[in-house]
Design a protein around this motif. Structure first.
Motif, mmCIF file in Angstrom:
data_model
loop_
_atom_site.group_PDB
_atom_site.id
_atom_site.type_symbol
_atom_site.label_atom_id
_atom_site.label_comp_id
_atom_site.label_asym_id
_atom_site.label_seq_id
_atom_site.Cartn_x
_atom_site.Cartn_y
_atom_site.Cartn_z
ATOM 1 N N LYS A 99 0.837 -1.192 0.000
ATOM 2 C CA LYS A 99 0.000 0.000 0.000
ATOM 3 C C LYS A 99 0.878 1.250 0.000
ATOM 4 C CE LYS A 99 -4.034 -2.119 2.185
ATOM 5 N NZ LYS A 99 -4.986 -2.100 3.323
ATOM 6 N N ILE A 100 0.472 2.219 -0.830
ATOM 7 C CA ILE A 100 1.249 3.450 -0.993
ATOM 8 C C ILE A 100 0.338 4.638 -0.700
ATOM 9 C CG2 ILE A 100 2.581 4.854 -2.620
ATOM 10 C CD1 ILE A 100 3.162 2.220 -4.132
ATOM 11 N N LYS A 101 0.806 5.520 0.170
ATOM 12 C CA LYS A 101 -0.009 6.659 0.583
ATOM 13 C C LYS A 101 0.843 7.921 0.579
ATOM 14 C CE LYS A 101 -3.039 8.224 4.337
ATOM 15 N NZ LYS A 101 -3.594 7.887 5.669
ATOM 16 N N ALA A 102 0.320 8.967 -0.065
ATOM 17 C CA ALA A 102 1.027 10.255 -0.118
ATOM 18 C C ALA A 102 0.386 11.214 0.888
ATOM 19 C CB ALA A 102 0.946 10.840 -1.521
ATOM 20 N N TYR A 127 -1.835 -1.207 -3.878
ATOM 21 C CA TYR A 127 -2.914 -0.237 -3.708
ATOM 22 C C TYR A 127 -2.323 1.160 -3.515
ATOM 23 C CZ TYR A 127 -5.995 -4.258 -2.871
ATOM 24 O OH TYR A 127 -6.696 -5.422 -2.996
ATOM 25 N N VAL A 128 -3.054 2.158 -4.019
ATOM 26 C CA VAL A 128 -2.692 3.560 -3.806
ATOM 27 C C VAL A 128 -3.880 4.256 -3.153
ATOM 28 C CG1 VAL A 128 -2.104 5.743 -4.917
ATOM 29 C CG2 VAL A 128 -1.075 3.620 -5.741
ATOM 30 N N TRP A 129 -3.596 5.056 -2.112
ATOM 31 C CA TRP A 129 -4.630 5.811 -1.420
ATOM 32 C C TRP A 129 -5.037 6.985 -2.311
ATOM 33 C CZ3 TRP A 129 -7.865 4.852 2.254
ATOM 34 C CH2 TRP A 129 -8.473 5.868 2.993
ATOM 35 N N ASP A 148 -10.190 6.153 -0.816
ATOM 36 C CA ASP A 148 -10.192 4.694 -0.709
ATOM 37 C C ASP A 148 -8.935 4.137 -1.374
ATOM 38 O OD1 ASP A 148 -10.965 2.188 -0.069
ATOM 39 O OD2 ASP A 148 -12.754 2.135 -1.349
ATOM 40 N N TRP A 149 -8.665 2.857 -1.120
ATOM 41 C CA TRP A 149 -7.519 2.188 -1.738
ATOM 42 C C TRP A 149 -7.901 1.716 -3.134
ATOM 43 C CZ3 TRP A 149 -3.075 2.928 0.502
ATOM 44 C CH2 TRP A 149 -2.995 3.076 1.883
ATOM 45 N N GLU A 150 -7.097 2.084 -4.137
ATOM 46 C CA GLU A 150 -7.363 1.701 -5.525
ATOM 47 C C GLU A 150 -6.306 0.705 -5.993
ATOM 48 O OE1 GLU A 150 -7.632 3.678 -10.012
ATOM 49 O OE2 GLU A 150 -7.619 4.979 -8.236
ATOM 50 N N LEU A 151 -6.774 -0.415 -6.555
ATOM 51 C CA LEU A 151 -5.870 -1.460 -7.032
ATOM 52 C C LEU A 151 -5.190 -1.023 -8.327
ATOM 53 C CD1 LEU A 151 -4.817 -4.382 -6.670
ATOM 54 C CD2 LEU A 151 -6.766 -5.130 -8.065
#
Length: 788
Positions: A138-141, A285-287, A334-337
């Motif tokens: 999971k990757i979140k900025a 996943y990307v936030w 939300d988390w996007e695949l």
């Protein structure tokens, strides 16, 4: 006495200096004071050290405020990097990687390795996944804090592993893990261990391309959760005061540099992931946020009452139980695949349906149409790799405008991670339309994993790819092949010219128009099957159109005798055939050049000898007198049937079609010696001994070799033969003059009759002169009016 005076003088000086100091002190009280410690008190004059200190203090992790982070950093164990860290880190940051975006590929690859490791361990130890069975990245900025977080639920690291793996540059945890599992690799799932990606131990440090501080929070099943913190000069490690927040796995938090702020944008992150990591085995996943329009009830009753008062017309009220709503834009997170596409090339071809191949092609190439053909194979030998290759239905629009440039549509993957598509030698230029990928576990990459080292393995890969592509094209259905040939015929012909090793394979793919059919094209193999007995060559003629070559004097007798002739009507065709000296033992003969032999029987030889002797006076006269500066020689022809004569190029000279093409080159050099050599070569004039014009010319030459009409006739025959054979006339004015003289003779108009002179009319004043006269008259009238 002198001593006493000296003491008094010294005392006086001391007293005087005391007064001066006191006076200065009084002046200082009136002057404004300057704060000496500017750097630590004025915001506008902060030093670099203070800025760095304040930024470090501002870094925070989830669950830890600024003060806790500061306390944590002060209490942490301080360590220095190993392996000449200063030099090595500078090398990594400044020299090893060309593209900054590589850092995300490296971190995702490391995360994938961590997930692979825990998956492998869980095969024999079910409790390994007790903390969480989720295997994701999971990757979140965090734009507000200028932070980027990459979290995986992989194997995690203990305190000792953090120090050892991250504190020692070029220390690969993956390599060590593989070494430990060497004995178990012979087990049931041991082959999967080749999927582990990072084995150089430097990928993690690519983070310092974009970040000035890196914080790693990691939880292993064998230890408590720890925090590793570094600014690329040194690092510290401490126990996480928040306890176990990860369950299992690792979070890498990057405080990005100002110039790297673009990596906090959602689209930038998505594009990098799709480019490099869309085929990673584990979900990424990307936030992300998206704005949606939703219906919300109107709660303000006062507004409704006001609207009712404003209405002038009374309307009977209709009761509506449904609450009134309005549309409102809401932003949801939300988390996007990111990697829904699966690497189908890792599966067996027998397990994949045609529909899956086409869907993969569309997602991979962004093409809207299905591929015309595809091939899926595993190559083994010096280098082992898997590959899927496709032939699109339509080639790129700039396929030939950029033909000089090396553009490859083949993407190289190593263990499903995209490396590069910038290869000059992966495929030859004529196959640049082929799309696909190559995935290998043992390619010799450089340390940055951005480029493939140039060595013999690359040539092996290229050789196998070309062979497989040609096999794929060969197996295309005959009806579908018509579409392929219409789109890519020029590519195959260029391949015959350029690719010496595969020339025979490419020759079998060629198609040409033929005298055997008005509509269908033929292969060289089919031509051979229809050849006459004792026919020694494959006959062809090149021109700008089918109509032109069908009416060429060179094919007259060939067609009359039933020989099949290939019609080469594309500009590249003659180049292609010249590069193919023979096909399956049969020579390819250009019928517009010397060397055509139709009948080798004894009777034919006797007949030819007789005609040669009979027309020797004419051929000798043409060669030595009438056309001595224009032709190499004159001979009796075997190929002419209806035409009186034809101009034939030498075996290694330019035909009329080739001369036309060479003169039309946009980049040809003026007065090019090579071009002039071929263009000015003298040709052979072949005469038809059965034609009445040739017979009459022979009679006139035998009667009088100085006959002007015979010379004119010879000149015109030569010039018409030049035009009909496809060559350019050098003296067009002389040709026109001779045609005019022949027309005068035919119409019995004397050659010395002059053209009538044009009648000369009396000169009328020009419009300009008339205008000037009118202006003078008007001026004169004006002067008289003023006098009156």
């Amino acid at each position: 006495m002198a001593k006493r005076l000296w003491i008094l003088a010294l005392f006086g000086l001391l007293l005087l200096s005391g007064f001066v100091v006191a006076d200065d002190a009084d002046d200082d009280e009136d002057q404004p004071k300057v704060d000496q410690d500017i750097g630590k008190s004025r915001d506008a004059s902060k030093t670099d050290d203070e800025v760095l200190q304040r930024e470090e203090e501002a870094i925070q992790l989830d669950g830890l405020n600024v003060a806790q982070m500061k306390e944590l950093r002060e209490k942490a164990e301080k360590h220095a990097f190993q392996a000449e860290v200063n030099r090595m880190m500078k090398l990594i940051i400044n020299s090893l990687y060309k593209n900054k975006e590589i850092f995300l590929r490296e971190l995702i690859s490391n995360a994938s390795d961590a997930l692979d490791k825990i998956r492998f361990i869980s095969l024999t130890d079910k409790s390994a996944l007790a903390a969480t069975e989720e295997l994701t990245i999971k990757i979140k900025a965090d734009k507000e804090n200028h932070m980027l977080h990459i979290t995986d639920t992989g194997i995690g690291m203990t305190k000792d592993e953090l120090i050892k793996n991250l504190g020692t540059i070029a220390k690969s945890g993956t390599s060590e893990f593989l070494a430990k599992m060497a004995d178990q690799s012979q087990g049931a799932d041991g082959g999967g261990m080749s999927d582990l990606i990072g084995q150089f131990g430097v990928g993690f440090y690519s983070t310092f391309l974009v970040a000035d501080r890196v914080i790693v929070t990691s939880k292993s099943n064998n230890d408590e959760q720890h925090i590793w913190d570094s600014d690329s000069v040194s690092f510290s490690i401490t126990k996480d005061p928040r306890g176990n927040t990860l369950g299992r796995g690792t979070t890498i938090s990057l405080r990005l540099k100002e110039e790297a702020s673009d990596f906090l944008e959602q689209e930038t992150l998505k594009n990098i992931i799709r480019k490099y990591s869309q085929f990673i085995n584990f979900s990424i996943y990307v936030w992300t946020s998206k704005t949606e329009s939703v219906e919300e009830p109107i709660e303000d009753a006062a507004e409704e009452a006001k609207e009712e008062k404003d209405e002038d017309i009374d309307v009977e009220e209709v009761k509506d139980d449904k609450p009134k709503t309005k549309k409102v834009d809401k932003t949801t997170w939300d988390w996007e695949l990111m990697n829904s596409n699966k690497p189908i090339w890792t599966r067996k071809p027998s397990e994949i349906e045609e529909k899956e191949y086409q869907e993969f092609y569309k997602s991979f190439s962004k093409d809207t149409d299905d591929a015309m053909a595809h091939i899926h194979f595993v190559a083994e030998g010096e280098v082992t790799f898997k590959s899927i290759l496709y032939v699109p239905k339509k080639g790129p629009n700039d396929m030939f405008s950029n033909y000089g440039k090396t553009v490859s549509a083949i993407k190289l993957y190593v263990r499903r991670v995209f490396i590069t598509d910038d290869f000059e030698e992966m495929l030859p230029k004529y196959l640049s339309f082929v799309r696909g990928l190559v995935d290998s576990d043992d390619l010799p990459l450089n340390v940055s994993r951005e480029t493939l080292q140039q060595n013999k393995l690359l040539k092996v890969i290229k050789k196998k790819l070309v062979r497989k592509i040609l096999d794929m094209i060969k197996k295309i259905d005959s009806k579908e092949y018509e579409s392929f040939w219409k789109e890519y015929s020029t590519n195959i012909k260029l391949g015959v010219i350029e690719d010496h090793q595969n020339r025979t394979r490419l020759a079998k793919l060629l198609r040409f128009n033929t005298s055997n059919s008005a509509t269908d094209q033929t292969t060289l193999a089919d031509y051979l099957s229809r050849m006459k007995e004792k026919q020694e060559a494959i006959y062809f003629i090149a021109g700008s159109s089918r109509e032109e070559v069908e009416k060429s004097p060179f094919v007259e007798r060939l067609l009359k005798k039933g020989f099949e002739v290939l019609y080469l009507t594309e500009p590249v065709d003659e180049y292609c055939i010249q590069s193919l000296p023979e096909f399956e033992g049969k020579k390819l003969q250009n019928v517009a050049k010397e060397g055509v032999k139709l009948d080798e029987s004894d009777k034919a030889k006797e007949r030819k000898e007789h005609l040669t002797k009979e027309f020797e006076p004419l051929t000798k006269w043409l060669q030595e007198n009438a056309l001595k500066d224009k032709i190499e020689k004159a001979v009796v022809s075997e190929r002419l049937s209806e035409s009186p004569c034809a101009l034939v190029a030498s075996q290694y000279g330019w035909s009329g079609n080739m001369e036309r093409i060479m003169r039309a080159q946009a980049y040809q050099k003026a007065q090019d010696p090579t071009q002039n050599f071929y263009a000015t070569q003298k040709k052979t004039l072949e005469i038809n001994p059965r034609h009445p014009l040739v017979k009459e010319l022979l009679r006139r030459v035998e009667a009088n070799q100085e006959d002007d009409k015979a010379v004119d006739l010879a000149q015109v025959l030569y010039e018409t033969a030049t035009l009909r054979s496809g060559f350019n006339l050098q003296d067009t004015a002389g040709f026109a003059g001779r045609i005019e003289r022949m027309l005068r003779h035919a119409l019995e108009i004397p050659l010395d009759e002059k053209i009538e002179d044009e009648p000369i009319d009396e000169e009328e004043p020009s419009k300009t002169e008339a205008d000037d006269t009118s202006a003078e008259e008007k001026g004169h009238d004006h002067d008289e009016h003023e006098e009156l």
